[in-house]
Design a protein around this motif. Structure first.
Motif, PDB file in Angstrom:
ATOM      1  N   GLU A  21       0.838  -1.205   0.000  1.00 14.57           N
ATOM      2  CA  GLU A  21       0.000   0.000   0.000  1.00 14.57           C
ATOM      3  C   GLU A  21       0.873   1.254   0.000  1.00 14.57           C
ATOM      4  N   TYR A  22       1.948   1.234   0.782  1.00 10.75           N
ATOM      5  CA  TYR A  22       2.873   2.374   0.818  1.00 10.75           C
ATOM      6  C   TYR A  22       3.522   2.576  -0.556  1.00 10.75           C
ATOM      7  N   LEU A  23       3.968   1.509  -1.168  1.00 10.14           N
ATOM      8  CA  LEU A  23       4.591   1.618  -2.483  1.00 10.14           C
ATOM      9  C   LEU A  23       3.604   2.134  -3.523  1.00 10.14           C
ATOM     10  N   ARG A  24       2.325   1.827  -3.343  1.00  8.18           N
ATOM     11  CA  ARG A  24       1.291   2.317  -4.260  1.00  8.18           C
ATOM     12  C   ARG A  24       1.103   3.831  -4.135  1.00  8.18           C
ATOM     13  N   PRO A  27       4.475   7.409  -4.958  1.00  7.77           N
ATOM     14  CA  PRO A  27       4.652   8.433  -6.003  1.00  7.77           C
ATOM     15  C   PRO A  27       3.894   9.728  -5.709  1.00  7.77           C
ATOM     16  N   GLU A  28       2.757   9.641  -5.025  1.00  6.70           N
ATOM     17  CA  GLU A  28       1.988  10.835  -4.657  1.00  6.70           C
ATOM     18  C   GLU A  28       2.634  11.571  -3.486  1.00  6.70           C
ATOM     19  N   ALA A  37      14.976  12.437   2.000  1.00  7.36           N
ATOM     20  CA  ALA A  37      13.969  11.467   2.439  1.00  7.36           C
ATOM     21  C   ALA A  37      13.298  10.820   1.226  1.00  7.36           C
ATOM     22  N   ALA A  38      13.010  11.617   0.202  1.00  6.77           N
ATOM     23  CA  ALA A  38      12.389  11.089  -1.020  1.00  6.77           C
ATOM     24  C   ALA A  38      13.321  10.105  -1.721  1.00  6.77           C
ATOM     25  N   GLU A  39      14.604  10.439  -1.784  1.00  8.89           N
ATOM     26  CA  GLU A  39      15.574   9.552  -2.430  1.00  8.89           C
ATOM     27  C   GLU A  39      15.671   8.210  -1.690  1.00  8.89           C
ATOM     28  N   ASP A 134      10.058   0.131   7.425  1.00  9.11           N
ATOM     29  CA  ASP A 134       9.948   1.519   7.831  1.00  9.11           C
ATOM     30  C   ASP A 134       9.022   2.265   6.884  1.00  9.11           C
ATOM     31  N   GLU A 135       8.708   3.503   7.272  1.00  4.89           N
ATOM     32  CA  GLU A 135       7.812   4.325   6.456  1.00  4.89           C
ATOM     33  C   GLU A 135       8.196   5.795   6.637  1.00  4.89           C
ATOM     34  N   LEU A 136       8.375   6.492   5.536  1.00  8.56           N
ATOM     35  CA  LEU A 136       8.662   7.926   5.554  1.00  8.56           C
ATOM     36  C   LEU A 136       7.451   8.661   4.995  1.00  8.56           C
ATOM     37  N   LEU A 137       6.985   9.683   5.737  1.00  7.31           N
ATOM     38  CA  LEU A 137       5.815  10.447   5.334  1.00  7.31           C
ATOM     39  C   LEU A 137       6.103  11.944   5.407  1.00  7.31           C
TER      40      LEU A 137
END
Length: 172
Positions: A21-24, A27-28, A37-39, A134-137
């Motif tokens: 779900e995170y990978l989906r 891109p947004e 962080a984006a890289e 992990d998850e970056l937001l």
């Protein structure tokens, strides 16, 4: 975590890991994440469990927190799993606004940050176990980074980060 799911299996000998779900939605999210962080989040190996540069199974080796004249920075050194990784991972966070760690290792655990103070285990020291995912937001102060381990969670809010994979035999 909001999109990445890390759940213990019924038999208590593993975890169900679901970053799909995170990978989906990633891109947004990327335009709203700081550049570093984006890289790091969008690295194709980040969630590839077969890659030697996947974060899964790293272990927390060291945390250095620095107050540089009111501007906080934090560096995590994550040690490699000898069967999977070619080297460790170093993550340096700049402009740190929040940082906490919580362990629930069944041996007393500990909590650091969030006003919880620090309580050490009776047998010598806290352990977070192996990194699962992990998850970056995006966050109003830059980004948030939540890291789930087998025995706890580490959470950082900062302005940006620099992630660097090390070669075997070199310390992150």
């Amino acid at each position: 975590m909001k999109y990445v799911h890390v759940r213990p299996l019924q038999d208590l000998y593993g975890f169900h890991l679901a970053p799909q779900e995170y990978l989906r939605v990633l891109p947004e999210l990327l335009p709203d994440l700081p550049a570093g962080a984006a890289e790091f989040a969008s690295d194709p190996d980040h969630y590839d469990f077969g890659s030697s540069r996947c974060v899964k199974d790293l272990t927390l080796d060291r945390v250095d927190l620095v107050d540089d004249h009111g501007r906080g920075s934090l560096e995590l050194s994550l040690a490699p799993n000898e069967w999977k990784h070619e080297g460790g991972l170093s993550i340096r966070y700049s402009g740190v606004r929040d940082f906490w760690v919580k362990s629930d290792d069944g041996a007393g655990g500990f909590e650091l940050g969030r006003g919880g103070g620090f309580v050490e285990r009776a047998d010598g020291g806290p352990r977070l176990g192996d990194l699962q995912l992990d998850e970056l937001l995006p966050h109003p102060h830059g980004f948030s980074h939540e890291i789930a381990f087998t025995e706890g969670v580490l959470f950082v809010v900062g302005a940006d980060l620099v992630a660097r994979w090390e070669r075997a035999g070199l310390s992150p």
